[in-house]
Design an enzyme around this catalytic site. Sequence first.
Site, PDB file in Angstrom:
ATOM      1  N   TYR A  91       0.846  -1.195   0.000  1.00 52.25           N
ATOM      2  CA  TYR A  91       0.000   0.000   0.000  1.00 52.25           C
ATOM      3  C   TYR A  91       0.878   1.239   0.000  1.00 52.25           C
ATOM      4  CZ  TYR A  91      -3.029   3.715   1.770  1.00 52.25           C
ATOM      5  OH  TYR A  91      -3.705   4.903   1.938  1.00 52.25           O
ATOM      6  N   ASP A 106       0.388  15.461   6.420  1.00 48.19           N
ATOM      7  CA  ASP A 106      -0.654  14.992   5.515  1.00 48.19           C
ATOM      8  C   ASP A 106      -1.880  15.895   5.630  1.00 48.19           C
ATOM      9  OD1 ASP A 106      -2.179  13.554   3.778  1.00 48.19           O
ATOM     10  OD2 ASP A 106      -2.542  11.861   5.125  1.00 48.19           O
ATOM     11  N   ASP A 135      -3.159   5.391  -2.396  1.00 49.69           N
ATOM     12  CA  ASP A 135      -4.060   6.450  -1.958  1.00 49.69           C
ATOM     13  C   ASP A 135      -4.280   7.428  -3.119  1.00 49.69           C
ATOM     14  OD1 ASP A 135      -5.381   8.459  -0.584  1.00 49.69           O
ATOM     15  OD2 ASP A 135      -3.929   8.573   1.050  1.00 49.69           O
ATOM     16  N   ASP A 137      -6.546  10.066  -2.410  1.00 46.76           N
ATOM     17  CA  ASP A 137      -7.141  11.197  -1.697  1.00 46.76           C
ATOM     18  C   ASP A 137      -8.545  11.500  -2.222  1.00 46.76           C
ATOM     19  OD1 ASP A 137      -4.869  11.596  -0.026  1.00 46.76           O
ATOM     20  OD2 ASP A 137      -3.838  12.511  -1.712  1.00 46.76           O
ATOM     21  N   HIS A 162      -7.943   4.036  -3.459  1.00 47.80           N
ATOM     22  CA  HIS A 162      -9.153   4.480  -2.764  1.00 47.80           C
ATOM     23  C   HIS A 162      -9.323   5.979  -2.952  1.00 47.80           C
ATOM     24  CE1 HIS A 162      -6.900   6.155   0.708  1.00 47.80           C
ATOM     25  NE2 HIS A 162      -6.229   5.012   0.781  1.00 47.80           N
ATOM     26  N   GLU A 164     -11.876   9.264  -1.650  1.00 50.05           N
ATOM     27  CA  GLU A 164     -12.619   9.555  -0.424  1.00 50.05           C
ATOM     28  C   GLU A 164     -13.564  10.738  -0.571  1.00 50.05           C
ATOM     29  OE1 GLU A 164      -9.444  12.222   2.059  1.00 50.05           O
ATOM     30  OE2 GLU A 164      -8.842  10.185   1.501  1.00 50.05           O
ATOM     31  N   CYS A 172      -5.125  13.954   7.083  1.00 51.19           N
ATOM     32  CA  CYS A 172      -4.997  12.536   7.425  1.00 51.19           C
ATOM     33  C   CYS A 172      -6.269  12.043   8.100  1.00 51.19           C
ATOM     34  CB  CYS A 172      -3.798  12.333   8.346  1.00 51.19           C
ATOM     35  SG  CYS A 172      -3.658  10.660   9.020  1.00 51.19           S
ATOM     36  N   ARG A 209     -13.970   5.200  -0.166  1.00 54.17           N
ATOM     37  CA  ARG A 209     -13.636   5.475   1.238  1.00 54.17           C
ATOM     38  C   ARG A 209     -14.484   6.635   1.760  1.00 54.17           C
ATOM     39  NH1 ARG A 209      -7.700   7.468   3.642  1.00 54.17           N
ATOM     40  NH2 ARG A 209      -8.533   9.124   4.982  1.00 54.17           N
ATOM     41  N   GLU A 239     -13.234   4.856   7.293  1.00 57.28           N
ATOM     42  CA  GLU A 239     -12.016   5.308   7.977  1.00 57.28           C
ATOM     43  C   GLU A 239     -12.312   5.775   9.397  1.00 57.28           C
ATOM     44  OE1 GLU A 239      -9.028   5.005   8.480  1.00 57.28           O
ATOM     45  OE2 GLU A 239      -8.035   6.134   6.885  1.00 57.28           O
ATOM     46  N   ASN A 262      -8.081   0.051   7.497  1.00 58.05           N
ATOM     47  CA  ASN A 262      -6.839   0.820   7.618  1.00 58.05           C
ATOM     48  C   ASN A 262      -6.412   0.796   9.075  1.00 58.05           C
ATOM     49  OD1 ASN A 262      -4.667   2.522   7.290  1.00 58.05           O
ATOM     50  ND2 ASN A 262      -5.890   4.382   7.141  1.00 58.05           N
TER      51      ASN A 262
END
Length: 348
Positions: A91, A106, A135, A137, A162, A164, A172, A209, A239, A262
């Site tokens: 990942y 982040d 990721d 985002d 993913h 989101e 983050c 996500r 998440e 996660n």
Amino acid sequence: MKVATETPTSPVSLTSSVASSNTITITVEKDGFYEVNGARQEPTVNVQIVSGASKLRKMIFNNSDEMIVCPGVYDGLSARIAMSLGFKAMYMTGAGTTASRLGQPDLGLAQLHDMRTNAEMITSLDPYGPPLIADMDTGYGGPLMVAKSVQQYIQAGVAGFHIEDQIQNKRCGHLGGKKVVSQDEFLSRVRCAKQTKDRLRSDIVLIARTDALQQHGYDECIRRLKAARNLGADVGLLEGFTNKEQARQAVKDLAPWPLLLNMVENGAGPIIPVDEARGMGFKIMIFSFATLAPAYLGIKQGLETLRDQGVVGVPDGLGPKKLFEVCGLNDSMRIDTEAGGSGFSGGV
């Protein structure tokens, strides 16, 4: 169909009756050529390379109870170490990419170029190696940017990603104060990602996500993920679970849709070991800080020793050659030697 692995010493004929009235005769000659009903043909060989996306998709939907454990990697060295230890998937963490490439927290500072180029470097280390989930985002903008991002991830060899529902000025997933967009805007991102991967005929795995737990609660997260599932997202990711029962319930509420967990130790949620997560029914588990946090500790300790004692204190046997071997030194030597090069004739 039967394939001959040895060259015959004399012609070999294979006959097949079709509809009991027509006969097809294939004659394989000694030189490897063949005839079909008397017409001489040159043999062709089709080699299909299985992409990382196809491998990951098979791992997810193979109907086994095996859970895919992915250490979070953030650069070439961390990825090489993960591969050398036999992990079946990896990942690429956005937090780790931001920290290592930009030296920043982040907070949505890494953009498409940063993420795509880092992912491409990792996937190119071994095109036949473990598939990489990355990721993405928020998709870095509206539908046009989401489409561009998905296309570039596909071209970079990413196996899954993913996307989101945080606002563009995101942070983050294990920090407080997160804000998410409306469900409609989130679903437009998912819809665009699905349309793009379908248009490009890619097997890349789309993971939807949601970070809505802090702002809107558990039920809203389930509504959003069910809607994303209905649009064709392959996997779901909620998440920031606040407790284990919440994580266990999410698997039940979204079954049989595969869910990704996660696991961030000392983050917003509880520590759930691999065996326990497998028992809950999660299909994929990523450890976003698996290499970044130990790297911080090791680098800090080494530099403190250098500052205080004048040496780093590296253990015996851990010299440049060992590190280079992890990064593919032996493969480089083999390539040069097999090509007739002399770059390593004197050793290393």
